[in-house]
Design an enzyme around this catalytic site. Structure first.
Site, PDB file in Angstrom:
ATOM      1  N   ALA A 131      37.304 116.121  24.476  1.00 34.76           N
ATOM      2  CA  ALA A 131      37.284 117.030  23.324  1.00 34.76           C
ATOM      3  C   ALA A 131      36.503 116.487  22.132  1.00 34.76           C
ATOM      4  O   ALA A 131      36.341 117.181  21.141  1.00 34.76           O
ATOM      5  CB  ALA A 131      38.719 117.327  22.900  1.00 34.76           C
ATOM      6  N   ASN A 197      45.011 112.375  24.116  1.00 35.82           N
ATOM      7  CA  ASN A 197      43.710 112.164  24.773  1.00 35.82           C
ATOM      8  C   ASN A 197      42.601 111.716  23.817  1.00 35.82           C
ATOM      9  O   ASN A 197      41.851 110.798  24.124  1.00 35.82           O
ATOM     10  CB  ASN A 197      43.288 113.436  25.497  1.00 35.82           C
ATOM     11  CG  ASN A 197      44.205 113.727  26.665  1.00 35.82           C
ATOM     12  OD1 ASN A 197      44.407 112.879  27.516  1.00 35.82           O
ATOM     13  ND2 ASN A 197      44.790 114.909  26.698  1.00 35.82           N
ATOM     14  N   HIS A 227      39.127 117.603  15.047  1.00 35.79           N
ATOM     15  CA  HIS A 227      39.104 116.152  15.222  1.00 35.79           C
ATOM     16  C   HIS A 227      38.082 115.569  14.248  1.00 35.79           C
ATOM     17  O   HIS A 227      36.914 115.975  14.263  1.00 35.79           O
ATOM     18  CB  HIS A 227      38.687 115.785  16.649  1.00 35.79           C
ATOM     19  CG  HIS A 227      39.540 116.417  17.696  1.00 35.79           C
ATOM     20  ND1 HIS A 227      40.861 116.104  17.866  1.00 35.79           N
ATOM     21  CD2 HIS A 227      39.270 117.375  18.620  1.00 35.79           C
ATOM     22  CE1 HIS A 227      41.367 116.826  18.856  1.00 35.79           C
ATOM     23  NE2 HIS A 227      40.427 117.612  19.325  1.00 35.79           N
TER      24      HIS A 227
HETATM   25  N1  LIG Z   1      40.178 114.109  27.552  1.00 34.75           N
HETATM   26  C1  LIG Z   1      40.431 115.114  26.744  1.00 34.75           C
HETATM   27  O1  LIG Z   1      39.903 115.223  25.632  1.00 34.75           O
HETATM   28  C2  LIG Z   1      41.395 116.173  27.205  1.00 34.75           C
HETATM   29  C3  LIG Z   1      41.427 117.394  26.537  1.00 34.75           C
HETATM   30  C4  LIG Z   1      42.299 118.367  27.011  1.00 34.75           C
HETATM   31  C5  LIG Z   1      43.169 118.123  28.089  1.00 34.75           C
HETATM   32  N2  LIG Z   1      43.130 116.910  28.692  1.00 34.75           N
HETATM   33  C6  LIG Z   1      44.055 116.601  29.799  1.00 34.75           C
HETATM   34  O2  LIG Z   1      43.609 117.197  30.983  1.00 34.75           O
HETATM   35  C7  LIG Z   1      44.735 117.429  31.843  1.00 34.75           C
HETATM   36  C8  LIG Z   1      44.668 118.854  32.433  1.00 34.75           C
HETATM   37  O3  LIG Z   1      44.635 119.818  31.393  1.00 34.75           O
HETATM   38  P1  LIG Z   1      44.803 121.376  31.745  1.00 34.75           P
HETATM   39  O4  LIG Z   1      44.572 122.123  30.474  1.00 34.75           O
HETATM   40  O5  LIG Z   1      43.986 121.707  32.949  1.00 34.75           O
HETATM   41  O6  LIG Z   1      46.372 121.403  32.127  1.00 34.75           O
HETATM   42  P2  LIG Z   1      47.139 122.478  33.040  1.00 34.75           P
HETATM   43  O7  LIG Z   1      48.583 122.246  32.772  1.00 34.75           O
HETATM   44  O8  LIG Z   1      46.581 123.835  32.851  1.00 34.75           O
HETATM   45  O9  LIG Z   1      46.804 122.019  34.550  1.00 34.75           O
HETATM   46  C9  LIG Z   1      47.302 120.868  35.165  1.00 34.75           C
HETATM   47  C10 LIG Z   1      47.413 121.132  36.649  1.00 34.75           C
HETATM   48  O10 LIG Z   1      47.699 119.911  37.332  1.00 34.75           O
HETATM   49  C11 LIG Z   1      48.691 120.185  38.314  1.00 34.75           C
HETATM   50  N3  LIG Z   1      49.420 118.950  38.586  1.00 34.75           N
HETATM   51  C12 LIG Z   1      50.375 118.361  37.833  1.00 34.75           C
HETATM   52  N4  LIG Z   1      50.782 117.208  38.424  1.00 34.75           N
HETATM   53  C13 LIG Z   1      50.077 117.087  39.560  1.00 34.75           C
HETATM   54  C14 LIG Z   1      50.053 116.119  40.598  1.00 34.75           C
HETATM   55  N5  LIG Z   1      50.853 115.047  40.577  1.00 34.75           N
HETATM   56  N6  LIG Z   1      49.188 116.293  41.628  1.00 34.75           N
HETATM   57  C15 LIG Z   1      48.374 117.376  41.674  1.00 34.75           C
HETATM   58  N7  LIG Z   1      48.364 118.334  40.722  1.00 34.75           N
HETATM   59  C16 LIG Z   1      49.204 118.188  39.684  1.00 34.75           C
HETATM   60  C17 LIG Z   1      49.572 121.278  37.724  1.00 34.75           C
HETATM   61  O11 LIG Z   1      50.236 121.980  38.757  1.00 34.75           O
HETATM   62  C18 LIG Z   1      48.517 122.137  37.013  1.00 34.75           C
HETATM   63  O12 LIG Z   1      47.972 123.084  37.911  1.00 34.75           O
HETATM   64  C19 LIG Z   1      45.990 117.188  30.993  1.00 34.75           C
HETATM   65  O13 LIG Z   1      46.505 115.910  31.320  1.00 34.75           O
HETATM   66  C20 LIG Z   1      45.464 117.165  29.580  1.00 34.75           C
HETATM   67  O14 LIG Z   1      46.212 116.301  28.738  1.00 34.75           O
HETATM   68  C21 LIG Z   1      42.252 115.949  28.293  1.00 34.75           C
END
Ligand SMILES: NC(=O)c1ccc[n+]([C@@H]2O[C@H](COP(=O)([O-])OP(=O)(O)OC[C@H]3O[C@@H](n4cnc5c(N)ncnc54)[C@H](O)[C@@H]3O)[C@@H](O)[C@H]2O)c1
Length: 274
Positions: A131, A197, A227
């Site tokens: 992000a 994150n 941010h």
């Molecule tokens: N790096 C960044 O700046 C940044 C920004 C936004 C989100 N993220 C991270 O990215 C990740 C995903 O975000 P999102 O918006 O897609 O979330 P989301 O909740 O929409 O999707 C997560 C998916 O992962 C699945 N899941 C959970 N545990 C699992 C496992 N052990 N094995 C397989 N699948 C599993 C869930 O069923 C869900 O479908 C989150 O951890 C979030 O914190 C990072």
């Protein structure tokens, strides 16, 4: 390319939609690792709205099954538990992994395990900008040491519901911006794991978790997830302000995060990486 995805939520689904629009030819193979209870639904969606993204498609629920489809790159977009459960196995099998749930690395023992697994497998643990932006410059300046990094994350008050901010301030009654947390990136990640994150990305690229200063703010005037950070180094000074729009599927995730992951893939598929 043979691509693996861990997780099939908002980021994965948005990413596949963008991939379908931007790549010239279908992926050679797409393997999705999801939770067992979502395997049927995931299989149906891949055959329906995402038919055509890849020539060969598979849905699995364990890392060894993911590896049996010989991915060249795996993208983790599932969460902290999935990073701990699956990513070390993939790295040890010499497959590069893009970890989107970077906040997971605020857990020191998991960070160590991932670094060791990448070294053992001679694979790369790839931490995307997500992000935020300017991570290239921060990581470059970090090599020279002497960094001072200050980050401020602002969101509309109700976006902090369900976090310890609720105990610190009356989110519903705020009329002006209020800082409810100041501390290190490590402490911010511990208290606000779902918002960890960006602070973790800055810490890992720059001055580390203990020396990265974090402020979290509830701001009724915030236009979305904002941010801001400033960097002072012996070589250069800069500051950034990024106003991100939330993605359609998950208001907590900035849509630019998905484009940052898309960039990681395009840089590997295309003739030029930038
Ligand atoms: N790096 C960044 O700046 C940044 C920004 C936004 C989100 N993220 C991270 O990215 C990740 C995903 O975000 P999102 O918006 O897609 O979330 P989301 O909740 O929409 O999707 C997560 C998916 O992962 C699945 N899941 C959970 N545990 C699992 C496992 N052990 N094995 C397989 N699948 C599993 C869930 O069923 C869900 O479908 C989150 O951890 C979030 O914190 C990072």
């Amino acid at each position: 390319m043979r691509l693996g995805l861990i997780g099939f939520g908002n980021i994965a689904v948005t990413l596949l939609g963008q991939l379908a629009e931007t790549i010239d030819a279908p992926l050679e193979c797409l393997t999705v690792l999801c939770l067992p209870e979502f395997a049927g639904e995931t299989t149906a969606r891949l055959a329906g709205e995402f038919a055509g993204v890849a020539t060969e498609v598979a849905v699995v629920t364990e890392a060894p099954a993911l590896l049996s489809h010989r991915p060249q790159l795996v993208i983790e977009c599932a969460g902290h538990m999935a990073v701990a459960t699956h990513v070390p196995t993939v790295l040890r099998a010499s497959v590069d992994v893009v970890v989107v749930s970077i906040g997971a690395l605020s857990d020191e023992s998991l960070e160590k395990e991932l670094r060791l697994a990448a070294a053992d497998g001679r694979a790369h643990l790839i931490l995307p900008a997500g992000a935020v932006g300017g991570i290239d410059l921060l990581a470059a300046l970090g090599a020279a040491g002497g960094l001072e990094v200050r980050y401020r994350g602002s969101k509309p008050p109700l976006a902090w519901s369900g976090t310890p901010a609720e105990a610190a301030i009356d989110l519903g009654a705020l009329t002006e911006a209020e800082i409810f947390f100041t501390g290190t990136a490590r402490e911010a990640a511990r208290q606000f794991p779902k918002n960890a994150n960006v602070a973790a990305t800055l810490a890992l690229a720059g001055a580390g978790f203990e020396a990265t200063h974090v402020e979290l703010v509830a701001d009724p005037a915030a236009p979305g997830n904002v941010h801001e950070y400033s960097v002072v180094s012996p070589l250069a000074k800069y500051s950034m302000r990024i106003e991100n729009l939330p993605s359609a599927g998950n208001a907590k995730t900035s849509v630019s995060t998905v484009y940052s992951v898309l960039r990681e893939i395009r840089n590997r598929i295309g003739p030029v990486a930038i």
